[in-house]
Motif scaffolding. Structure first.
Motif, PDB file in Angstrom:
ATOM      1  N   GLN A 122       0.828  -1.201   0.000  1.00 49.75           N
ATOM      2  CA  GLN A 122       0.000   0.000   0.000  1.00 49.75           C
ATOM      3  C   GLN A 122       0.872   1.264   0.000  1.00 49.75           C
ATOM      4  OE1 GLN A 122      -2.867   0.775  -0.641  1.00 49.75           O
ATOM      5  NE2 GLN A 122      -3.600   2.527   0.543  1.00 49.75           N
ATOM      6  N   ARG A 186      -7.478   4.146  -2.586  1.00 45.60           N
ATOM      7  CA  ARG A 186      -6.489   4.216  -1.501  1.00 45.60           C
ATOM      8  C   ARG A 186      -7.152   4.060  -0.143  1.00 45.60           C
ATOM      9  NH1 ARG A 186      -2.245   8.998  -3.201  1.00 45.60           N
ATOM     10  NH2 ARG A 186      -1.620   8.717  -1.034  1.00 45.60           N
ATOM     11  N   HIS A 189      -8.267   0.402   0.385  1.00 44.75           N
ATOM     12  CA  HIS A 189      -7.130  -0.470   0.703  1.00 44.75           C
ATOM     13  C   HIS A 189      -6.783  -0.388   2.186  1.00 44.75           C
ATOM     14  CE1 HIS A 189      -5.127  -1.007  -3.535  1.00 44.75           C
ATOM     15  NE2 HIS A 189      -6.401  -1.346  -3.529  1.00 44.75           N
TER      16      HIS A 189
END
Length: 230
Positions: A122, A186, A189
């Motif tokens: 990530q 984002r 995640h």
């Protein structure tokens, strides 16, 4: 008198590297929307665009046809694969079923090693996003999901998921260049990683399915817009 040191020459690409480069560039042009769905892919034009031989261009088209990105038809040639709204829904139905099953098979709470791996992936994903590196974003995103679903413990299920990830590339990759879609990705995640620390498998599985909906809706919207413009 000072002596100038000649800069080292760049080593020429091997045939394998040159072929891979043509495939990579052609794939990028398609999945990031530089070649619109339905566009003809003329070999002579691609040879000039990539400074490549006909053989390498043709092999690239064959490779992307196998991935479902390119369609080759007799007397027409190669075109960028264009999916109907019904095909998109059917493809995503299968991908959603595979995704939900894989997510439910991930043991929670997940081991610290998996959390650490996904946290690092990530971090790389966010770094590529901040740099606006489209290819890097795409690769980091897929690496995150492959690592995540590999934790289900069934390599055949993971392989099937990867096949459908490839099949939906033209539908989802363009959203990686979309600020809203990228920001949502984002955040989701990060939330996935948080849920892996808990025990709510159903919430985790639902989030994994919800994660696909933005690109699906966007692609269906683009199809509808193109039809209304005709």
């Amino acid at each position: 008198m000072s002596t100038q040191v000649a800069s080292p020459e760049t080593s020429p690409l091997s045939r394998e590297e040159e072929q891979a480069d043509v495939i990579r560039r052609l794939e990028e042009d398609i999945i990031f929307g530089r070649f619109a769905p339905g566009s003809r892919l003329v070999e002579d034009s691609l040879m000039a665009r990539y400074h490549a031989s006909r053989h390498f261009v043709r092999q690239g088209l064959f490779q992307l046809e196998r991935q479902g990105i390119v369609l080759r038809e007799k007397n027409i040639g190669a075109t960028v694969r264009c999916y109907s709204s019904e095909e998109v829904r059917q493809i995503y139905e299968v991908r959603e079923m595979l995704t939900r099953q894989a997510a439910l098979m991930v043991a929670l709470p997940a081991p610290a090693s998996l959390i650490e791996q996904l946290t690092e992936l990530q971090r790389q994903y966010c770094a590529r996003a901040d740099a606006q590196d489209l290819r890097g974003i795409h690769e980091a995103n897929d690496a995150f999901h492959v690592a995540l679903f590999s934790a289900c413990g069934n390599p055949y299920l993971v392989r099937s998921l990867q096949d459908y990830m490839n099949l939906t590339l033209p539908m989802r990759a363009k959203n990686l260049a979309d600020a809203e879609g990228l920001a949502l990705s984002r955040r989701q995640h990060e939330y996935m990683i948080d849920l892996l620390r808990g025990r709510d498998s159903w919430a985790f599985a639902q989030l994994c399915v919800d994660h696909m909906q933005f690109s699906k809706s966007d692609y269906l919207g683009r199809i509808a817009g193109e039809k209304s413009a005709d």
